[in-house]
Write an enzyme that holds these catalytic residues in place. Structure first.
Site, PDB file in Angstrom:
ATOM      1  N   ASN A  14       0.831  -1.209   0.000  1.00  0.00           N
ATOM      2  CA  ASN A  14       0.000   0.000   0.000  1.00  0.00           C
ATOM      3  C   ASN A  14       0.863   1.256   0.000  1.00  0.00           C
ATOM      4  O   ASN A  14       0.539   2.238  -0.671  1.00  0.00           O
ATOM      5  CB  ASN A  14      -0.953   0.020   1.198  1.00  0.00           C
ATOM      6  CG  ASN A  14      -2.283  -0.619   0.879  1.00  0.00           C
ATOM      7  OD1 ASN A  14      -2.878  -0.332  -0.147  1.00  0.00           O
ATOM      8  ND2 ASN A  14      -2.733  -1.500   1.753  1.00  0.00           N
ATOM      9  N   LEU A  84       1.503  -1.606  12.791  1.00  0.00           N
ATOM     10  CA  LEU A  84       0.893  -2.444  13.815  1.00  0.00           C
ATOM     11  C   LEU A  84       1.003  -1.927  15.243  1.00  0.00           C
ATOM     12  O   LEU A  84       0.402  -2.503  16.136  1.00  0.00           O
ATOM     13  CB  LEU A  84       1.492  -3.858  13.730  1.00  0.00           C
ATOM     14  CG  LEU A  84       1.299  -4.549  12.380  1.00  0.00           C
ATOM     15  CD1 LEU A  84       1.910  -5.945  12.415  1.00  0.00           C
ATOM     16  CD2 LEU A  84      -0.170  -4.604  11.996  1.00  0.00           C
ATOM     17  N   HIS A 103      -8.089  -0.082   7.391  1.00  0.00           N
ATOM     18  CA  HIS A 103      -8.341  -1.357   8.061  1.00  0.00           C
ATOM     19  C   HIS A 103      -8.982  -2.305   7.057  1.00  0.00           C
ATOM     20  O   HIS A 103      -9.892  -1.899   6.319  1.00  0.00           O
ATOM     21  CB  HIS A 103      -9.255  -1.155   9.278  1.00  0.00           C
ATOM     22  CG  HIS A 103      -9.434  -2.400  10.076  1.00  0.00           C
ATOM     23  ND1 HIS A 103      -8.455  -2.867  10.925  1.00  0.00           N
ATOM     24  CD2 HIS A 103     -10.454  -3.284  10.124  1.00  0.00           C
ATOM     25  CE1 HIS A 103      -8.889  -3.993  11.479  1.00  0.00           C
ATOM     26  NE2 HIS A 103     -10.090  -4.266  11.008  1.00  0.00           N
ATOM     27  N   ASP A 144      -8.785   1.139  16.043  1.00  0.00           N
ATOM     28  CA  ASP A 144      -9.859   1.020  15.051  1.00  0.00           C
ATOM     29  C   ASP A 144     -11.185   1.642  15.468  1.00  0.00           C
ATOM     30  O   ASP A 144     -12.252   1.176  15.076  1.00  0.00           O
ATOM     31  CB  ASP A 144     -10.082  -0.458  14.683  1.00  0.00           C
ATOM     32  CG  ASP A 144      -8.830  -1.089  14.104  1.00  0.00           C
ATOM     33  OD1 ASP A 144      -8.084  -0.384  13.403  1.00  0.00           O
ATOM     34  OD2 ASP A 144      -8.599  -2.285  14.345  1.00  0.00           O
ATOM     35  N   GLU A 173      -8.186  -1.788  -1.470  1.00  0.00           N
ATOM     36  CA  GLU A 173      -7.160  -0.914  -0.887  1.00  0.00           C
ATOM     37  C   GLU A 173      -6.406  -0.168  -1.976  1.00  0.00           C
ATOM     38  O   GLU A 173      -6.235   1.050  -1.907  1.00  0.00           O
ATOM     39  CB  GLU A 173      -6.173  -1.741  -0.057  1.00  0.00           C
ATOM     40  CG  GLU A 173      -6.747  -2.297   1.222  1.00  0.00           C
ATOM     41  CD  GLU A 173      -5.796  -3.243   1.940  1.00  0.00           C
ATOM     42  OE1 GLU A 173      -6.076  -3.544   3.111  1.00  0.00           O
ATOM     43  OE2 GLU A 173      -4.784  -3.681   1.352  1.00  0.00           O
TER      44      GLU A 173
END
Length: 188
Positions: A14, A84, A103, A144, A173
């Site tokens: 990404n 992370l 996410h 999140d 994504e």
């Protein structure tokens, strides 16, 4: 010129997609890719793309060292791309509505501590969900739970494996993340 800092922990597909999207765009630049893992492949991708990169320890992230480094870059947006670690509250407060995460599920489902990557897709399939997708959101102090900016959905078939769901989610994504980041930046 608008400036993006990307934080990533892993492979960096990404991050690469974002860099390529903005390459040649005189209005937006990715000024640095940073990782909490010194051997993360995202750092190799950054080098191959000609983007400045650096790594840091968890301690440096938590003690404010990284916050100081990012402040010195004067970013318009901080993008979490497969990152992370929980972002410290001091960083969230220093950059309100400036830290964006993606996410791999439709939040609020399948989010929270420990829910990332294949774990999410395995949980989606195990639950019998009929759809999954992506959620692009501003972060807050909780995993999140920040304000949703955008969601895109994909169908989950009864025969889909977690790998099948991951493939569909990755396509979303790559399609949407750079476009939504561009939209955010153009309204800043």
């Amino acid at each position: 010129m608008k400036r993006i800092v990307i934080l990533a922990s892993g492979n960096g597909t990404n991050a690469e997609n974002i860099v390529k999207h903005f390459k040649g765009n005189g209005d937006v630049t990715v000024c640095r890719i940073m990782s909490n893992k010194k051997d993360a492949y995202v750092l190799t991708r950054a080098a191959n793309l000609g983007i400045e990169s650096s790594s840091f320890t968890k301690q440096e992230f938590e003690d404010g060292t990284v916050l100081g480094d990012i402040k010195s870059m004067n970013p318009d947006l901080i993008v979490l791309s497969g990152f992370l670690l929980r972002v410290p509250e001091a960083m969230v407060k220093a950059f309100p509505r400036m830290i964006v995460n993606i996410h791999p599920a439709l939040l609020p489902k399948f989010g929270g501590k420990g829910m990332y990557g294949d774990r999410v897709h395995e949980a989606v399939v195990a639950s019998g969900e009929r759809e999954s997708g992506i959620t692009i959101h501003y972060i807050d102090e909780n995993y999140d739970q920040g304000t949703t900016i955008f969601q895109a959905k994909c169908e989950v078939l009864p025969t889909d494996t977690p790998h099948d769901v991951a493939t569909k989610v990755h396509a979303l994504e790559y399609q949407w993340f750079p476009k939504i980041l561009n939209n955010i930046l153009m309204h800043k």
